[in-house]
Design a protein around this motif. Structure first.
Motif, PDB file in Angstrom:
ATOM      1  N   LEU A  79       0.806  -1.224   0.000  1.00 38.80           N
ATOM      2  CA  LEU A  79       0.000   0.000   0.000  1.00 38.80           C
ATOM      3  C   LEU A  79       0.837   1.271   0.000  1.00 38.80           C
ATOM      4  CD1 LEU A  79      -2.745  -0.984   2.576  1.00 38.80           C
ATOM      5  CD2 LEU A  79      -2.981  -0.802   0.103  1.00 38.80           C
ATOM      6  N   ARG A  80       2.125   1.145   0.250  1.00 41.78           N
ATOM      7  CA  ARG A  80       2.980   2.314   0.444  1.00 41.78           C
ATOM      8  C   ARG A  80       2.925   3.291  -0.731  1.00 41.78           C
ATOM      9  NH1 ARG A  80       8.250   4.228  -0.218  1.00 41.78           N
ATOM     10  NH2 ARG A  80       8.930   5.437   1.570  1.00 41.78           N
ATOM     11  N   HIS A  81       3.038   2.783  -1.966  1.00 39.77           N
ATOM     12  CA  HIS A  81       3.059   3.705  -3.111  1.00 39.77           C
ATOM     13  C   HIS A  81       1.719   4.409  -3.294  1.00 39.77           C
ATOM     14  CE1 HIS A  81       2.002  -0.259  -4.755  1.00 39.77           C
ATOM     15  NE2 HIS A  81       1.280   0.388  -5.626  1.00 39.77           N
ATOM     16  N   TRP A  82       0.608   3.779  -2.861  1.00 37.07           N
ATOM     17  CA  TRP A  82      -0.692   4.439  -2.960  1.00 37.07           C
ATOM     18  C   TRP A  82      -0.817   5.556  -1.926  1.00 37.07           C
ATOM     19  CZ3 TRP A  82      -2.769   3.719  -7.371  1.00 37.07           C
ATOM     20  CH2 TRP A  82      -2.544   2.532  -8.052  1.00 37.07           C
ATOM     21  N   ALA A 105      -5.866   0.711  -7.613  1.00 40.10           N
ATOM     22  CA  ALA A 105      -4.965   0.049  -6.668  1.00 40.10           C
ATOM     23  C   ALA A 105      -5.242  -1.441  -6.619  1.00 40.10           C
ATOM     24  CB  ALA A 105      -5.110   0.671  -5.281  1.00 40.10           C
ATOM     25  N   SER A 106      -6.512  -1.813  -6.612  1.00 39.01           N
ATOM     26  CA  SER A 106      -6.885  -3.223  -6.563  1.00 39.01           C
ATOM     27  C   SER A 106      -6.464  -3.956  -7.830  1.00 39.01           C
ATOM     28  CB  SER A 106      -8.389  -3.345  -6.354  1.00 39.01           C
ATOM     29  OG  SER A 106      -8.771  -4.698  -6.352  1.00 39.01           O
ATOM     30  N   VAL A 107      -6.762  -3.376  -8.996  1.00 41.25           N
ATOM     31  CA  VAL A 107      -6.422  -4.025 -10.270  1.00 41.25           C
ATOM     32  C   VAL A 107      -4.911  -4.126 -10.434  1.00 41.25           C
ATOM     33  CG1 VAL A 107      -6.499  -3.729 -12.791  1.00 41.25           C
ATOM     34  CG2 VAL A 107      -8.563  -3.401 -11.424  1.00 41.25           C
ATOM     35  N   ILE A 108      -4.205  -3.051 -10.165  1.00 40.66           N
ATOM     36  CA  ILE A 108      -2.744  -3.055 -10.327  1.00 40.66           C
ATOM     37  C   ILE A 108      -2.101  -4.029  -9.349  1.00 40.66           C
ATOM     38  CG2 ILE A 108      -0.661  -1.636 -10.070  1.00 40.66           C
ATOM     39  CD1 ILE A 108      -2.374   0.704 -11.231  1.00 40.66           C
ATOM     40  N   GLY A 109      -2.554  -4.006  -8.098  1.00 44.83           N
ATOM     41  CA  GLY A 109      -1.996  -4.932  -7.104  1.00 44.83           C
ATOM     42  C   GLY A 109      -2.266  -6.380  -7.451  1.00 44.83           C
ATOM     43  N   THR A 110      -3.487  -6.675  -7.905  1.00 42.23           N
ATOM     44  CA  THR A 110      -3.822  -8.048  -8.274  1.00 42.23           C
ATOM     45  C   THR A 110      -3.008  -8.499  -9.481  1.00 42.23           C
ATOM     46  OG1 THR A 110      -6.063  -7.781  -7.415  1.00 42.23           O
ATOM     47  CG2 THR A 110      -5.712  -9.586  -8.962  1.00 42.23           C
ATOM     48  N   LEU A 116       1.488 -10.242 -13.879  1.00 42.55           N
ATOM     49  CA  LEU A 116       1.047  -9.672 -15.147  1.00 42.55           C
ATOM     50  C   LEU A 116       1.451  -8.206 -15.197  1.00 42.55           C
ATOM     51  CD1 LEU A 116      -2.617 -11.010 -15.036  1.00 42.55           C
ATOM     52  CD2 LEU A 116      -0.749 -11.949 -16.400  1.00 42.55           C
ATOM     53  N   ASN A 117       1.546  -7.676 -16.384  1.00 45.50           N
ATOM     54  CA  ASN A 117       1.788  -6.247 -16.529  1.00 45.50           C
ATOM     55  C   ASN A 117       0.456  -5.539 -16.305  1.00 45.50           C
ATOM     56  OD1 ASN A 117       1.932  -3.601 -17.601  1.00 45.50           O
ATOM     57  ND2 ASN A 117       3.704  -4.201 -18.848  1.00 45.50           N
ATOM     58  N   PRO A 118       0.325  -4.769 -15.226  1.00 43.88           N
ATOM     59  CA  PRO A 118      -0.968  -4.147 -14.936  1.00 43.88           C
ATOM     60  C   PRO A 118      -1.421  -3.184 -16.019  1.00 43.88           C
ATOM     61  CG  PRO A 118       0.725  -3.360 -13.416  1.00 43.88           C
ATOM     62  CD  PRO A 118       1.338  -4.442 -14.230  1.00 43.88           C
ATOM     63  N   TRP A 119      -0.492  -2.493 -16.671  1.00 38.24           N
ATOM     64  CA  TRP A 119      -0.861  -1.503 -17.675  1.00 38.24           C
ATOM     65  C   TRP A 119      -1.404  -2.195 -18.925  1.00 38.24           C
ATOM     66  CZ3 TRP A 119      -1.523   2.240 -14.764  1.00 38.24           C
ATOM     67  CH2 TRP A 119      -0.678   2.454 -13.674  1.00 38.24           C
ATOM     68  N   ASP A 120      -0.844  -3.359 -19.273  1.00 36.31           N
ATOM     69  CA  ASP A 120      -1.394  -4.126 -20.396  1.00 36.31           C
ATOM     70  C   ASP A 120      -2.806  -4.600 -20.070  1.00 36.31           C
ATOM     71  OD1 ASP A 120       0.972  -3.789 -21.776  1.00 36.31           O
ATOM     72  OD2 ASP A 120       1.730  -5.813 -21.351  1.00 36.31           O
ATOM     73  N   SER A 121      -3.017  -5.021 -18.830  1.00 32.65           N
ATOM     74  CA  SER A 121      -4.346  -5.487 -18.411  1.00 32.65           C
ATOM     75  C   SER A 121      -5.362  -4.348 -18.485  1.00 32.65           C
ATOM     76  CB  SER A 121      -4.291  -6.052 -16.992  1.00 32.65           C
ATOM     77  OG  SER A 121      -3.404  -7.139 -16.921  1.00 32.65           O
ATOM     78  N   ILE A 122      -4.983  -3.179 -18.005  1.00 34.82           N
ATOM     79  CA  ILE A 122      -5.888  -2.019 -18.041  1.00 34.82           C
ATOM     80  C   ILE A 122      -6.161  -1.617 -19.486  1.00 34.82           C
ATOM     81  CG2 ILE A 122      -6.080   0.437 -17.474  1.00 34.82           C
ATOM     82  CD1 ILE A 122      -4.547  -0.276 -14.841  1.00 34.82           C
ATOM     83  N   ALA A 123      -5.124  -1.634 -20.348  1.00 36.55           N
ATOM     84  CA  ALA A 123      -5.306  -1.287 -21.771  1.00 36.55           C
ATOM     85  C   ALA A 123      -6.266  -2.270 -22.435  1.00 36.55           C
ATOM     86  CB  ALA A 123      -3.958  -1.286 -22.482  1.00 36.55           C
ATOM     87  N   GLN A 124      -6.168  -3.552 -22.089  1.00 40.56           N
ATOM     88  CA  GLN A 124      -7.060  -4.560 -22.661  1.00 40.56           C
ATOM     89  C   GLN A 124      -8.509  -4.296 -22.239  1.00 40.56           C
ATOM     90  OE1 GLN A 124      -6.334  -8.545 -21.308  1.00 40.56           O
ATOM     91  NE2 GLN A 124      -7.761  -9.447 -22.775  1.00 40.56           N
TER      92      GLN A 124
END
Length: 144
Positions: A79-82, A105-110, A116-124
């Motif tokens: 949680l530190r970076h959030w 925070a939830s999506v990136i952390g999961t 997984l690369n969180p940014w690729d997941s969000i872009a998808q």
């Protein structure tokens, strides 16, 4: 001694019965001490005894299930970076903004936990939603 025994249970399963018996005795003693010290004149001692009794289930859980972490350091580090983001940006300033940050925070952390690369997941997700398609789920972790 409880912490030492928990590490012993993790590292030496052959000593499990003896360590569990010792833990049971230690927990009985600790509980009795906490109950006794709820009525002492020293305020800090009284508060500490009360906190132990209030959190008794969590204390017992980690002793009975040695694979559970002994501290919440991992959760706090995740949680530190959030927290830093909130301080840098002075918060989101709206309820909707707070919700967006919590969801991100939830999506990136999961995604990171699932390697997984969180940014690729969000872009998808964004690409699929722009096509009016259902939101794709993050893949489940591969169990080995």
């Amino acid at each position: 001694m409880l912490m030492r025994n928990i590490h012993g249970l993790r590292e030496s399963p052959e000593e499990a019965d003896a360590l569990r018996a010792q833990n049971k005795n230690l927990l009985t003693l600790l509980r009795a001490l906490c109950e006794t010290h709820q009525a002492v004149p020293h305020e800090d001692c009284r508060k500490l005894a009360g906190e132990f009794l209030n959190d008794w289930d969590a204390i017992v859980r980690v002793v009975e299930t040695p694979s559970h972490p002994l501290t919440i350091n991992l959760a706090e580090r995740s949680l530190r970076h959030w927290v830093l983001l909130r301080k840098i940006t002075f918060g989101s300033r709206t309820a909707q903004g707070s919700r967006v940050i919590a969801l991100l925070a939830s999506v990136i952390g999961t995604a990171r936990l699932r390697q997984l690369n969180p940014w690729d997941s969000i872009a998808q997700v964004l690409a699929e939603r722009r096509k009016n398609q259902p939101t794709p789920r993050l893949p489940m972790p591969v169990l080995v």
